[in-house]
Scaffold this motif. Sequence first.
Motif, short mmCIF file in Angstrom:
data_model
loop_
_atom_site.label_atom_id
_atom_site.label_comp_id
_atom_site.label_asym_id
_atom_site.label_seq_id
_atom_site.Cartn_x
_atom_site.Cartn_y
_atom_site.Cartn_z
N GLY A 33 66.29 -72.24 18.37
CA GLY A 33 67.72 -72.04 18.14
C GLY A 33 68.12 -72.60 16.79
N VAL A 34 68.91 -71.84 16.06
CA VAL A 34 69.28 -72.22 14.70
C VAL A 34 70.79 -72.12 14.51
CG1 VAL A 34 68.99 -71.62 12.25
CG2 VAL A 34 67.08 -71.35 13.82
N ASN A 35 71.34 -73.07 13.81
CA ASN A 35 72.73 -73.04 13.38
C ASN A 35 72.69 -72.97 11.85
OD1 ASN A 35 75.40 -73.48 12.74
ND2 ASN A 35 75.59 -75.37 13.89
N PRO A 36 72.70 -71.76 11.26
CA PRO A 36 72.50 -71.63 9.82
C PRO A 36 73.61 -72.23 8.98
CG PRO A 36 73.11 -69.51 10.77
CD PRO A 36 72.92 -70.47 11.92
N SER A 37 74.82 -72.35 9.52
CA SER A 37 75.91 -72.92 8.74
C SER A 37 75.72 -74.42 8.55
CB SER A 37 77.26 -72.63 9.40
OG SER A 37 77.34 -73.25 10.66
N CYS A 38 74.84 -74.99 9.32
CA CYS A 38 74.67 -76.43 9.36
C CYS A 38 73.25 -76.89 9.01
CB CYS A 38 74.96 -76.86 10.79
SG CYS A 38 75.85 -78.36 10.97
N GLY A 39 72.31 -76.07 9.37
CA GLY A 39 70.92 -76.47 9.19
C GLY A 39 70.28 -77.03 10.44
N ASP A 40 71.04 -77.11 11.54
CA ASP A 40 70.46 -77.57 12.81
C ASP A 40 69.42 -76.54 13.24
OD1 ASP A 40 72.32 -79.69 12.96
OD2 ASP A 40 73.75 -78.44 14.04
N ASN A 41 68.27 -77.02 13.66
CA ASN A 41 67.18 -76.14 14.06
C ASN A 41 66.39 -76.84 15.17
OD1 ASN A 41 64.78 -74.66 14.28
ND2 ASN A 41 64.68 -74.26 12.09
N ILE A 42 66.40 -76.25 16.37
CA ILE A 42 65.67 -76.85 17.48
C ILE A 42 64.77 -75.80 18.12
CG2 ILE A 42 67.47 -78.54 18.03
CD1 ILE A 42 68.01 -76.68 20.57
N THR A 43 63.71 -76.27 18.74
CA THR A 43 62.92 -75.45 19.63
C THR A 43 63.02 -76.11 20.99
OG1 THR A 43 61.43 -74.73 17.88
CG2 THR A 43 60.64 -74.48 20.15
N LEU A 44 63.48 -75.33 21.97
CA LEU A 44 63.66 -75.82 23.33
C LEU A 44 62.47 -75.39 24.17
CD1 LEU A 44 65.58 -77.19 25.38
CD2 LEU A 44 66.59 -74.93 25.78
N PHE A 45 61.89 -76.33 24.90
CA PHE A 45 60.74 -76.09 25.77
C PHE A 45 61.14 -76.41 27.21
CE2 PHE A 45 59.20 -77.64 21.70
CZ PHE A 45 58.20 -76.74 21.36
N LEU A 46 60.89 -75.48 28.12
CA LEU A 46 61.12 -75.75 29.53
C LEU A 46 59.88 -75.40 30.33
CD1 LEU A 46 64.72 -74.29 30.08
CD2 LEU A 46 64.08 -76.67 29.66
N LYS A 47 59.54 -76.26 31.26
CA LYS A 47 58.45 -75.99 32.19
C LYS A 47 59.12 -75.73 33.53
CE LYS A 47 54.27 -78.04 32.34
NZ LYS A 47 53.29 -79.14 32.53
N THR A 48 58.88 -74.54 34.06
CA THR A 48 59.52 -74.15 35.31
C THR A 48 58.48 -73.79 36.36
OG1 THR A 48 59.71 -71.84 34.61
CG2 THR A 48 61.58 -73.27 34.13
N ASP A 49 58.91 -73.90 37.60
CA ASP A 49 58.12 -73.46 38.73
C ASP A 49 59.05 -72.61 39.57
OD1 ASP A 49 56.34 -73.10 40.81
OD2 ASP A 49 56.55 -75.14 41.60
#
Length: 160
Positions: A33-49
Amino acid sequence: MEVKELYREILNEHNVNPAHKKAIEGATLELNGVNPSCGDNITLFLKTDGDTILDGGFTGSGCAISQASVDMMLDLIIGRKKDEALHLAETFMNMIRGSASDEEIEELDEAGLLRDISHMPSRVKCAQLGWRTMRELFSKPSAGTITAKADSPHESCPAH
């Protein structure tokens, strides 16, 4: 302790010592996920069952609000069902829009402390990034990148 002081303390703790800032080995879902106006950049990881979120983490960089917000979100959703996590995301978005009741905001635990972000339009996208990424991850669970769109062409985040 004053509410503003508590807000700053909790926000700082989640930013400086995030409990969930790590890639998750064996993650079943992953999205950038990226917020280009700000430079915030995350990768979210979820482990589901099935529909249960067993574990979660994030990597990336950004302002204190974006980093703290995603960490608070993970505190809330790990151990819950997908539908519960999506309900909490909707409640968070309603809170930011100013349309959530006090009772609904209580469901958000510490993330409810971000309620006044709605009065800081340049920081809204920062607070929402993790939540938007999670919602997108569940609606389109293939790897990729989402970009947070600014509500107006002049909206930007103050320097981090």
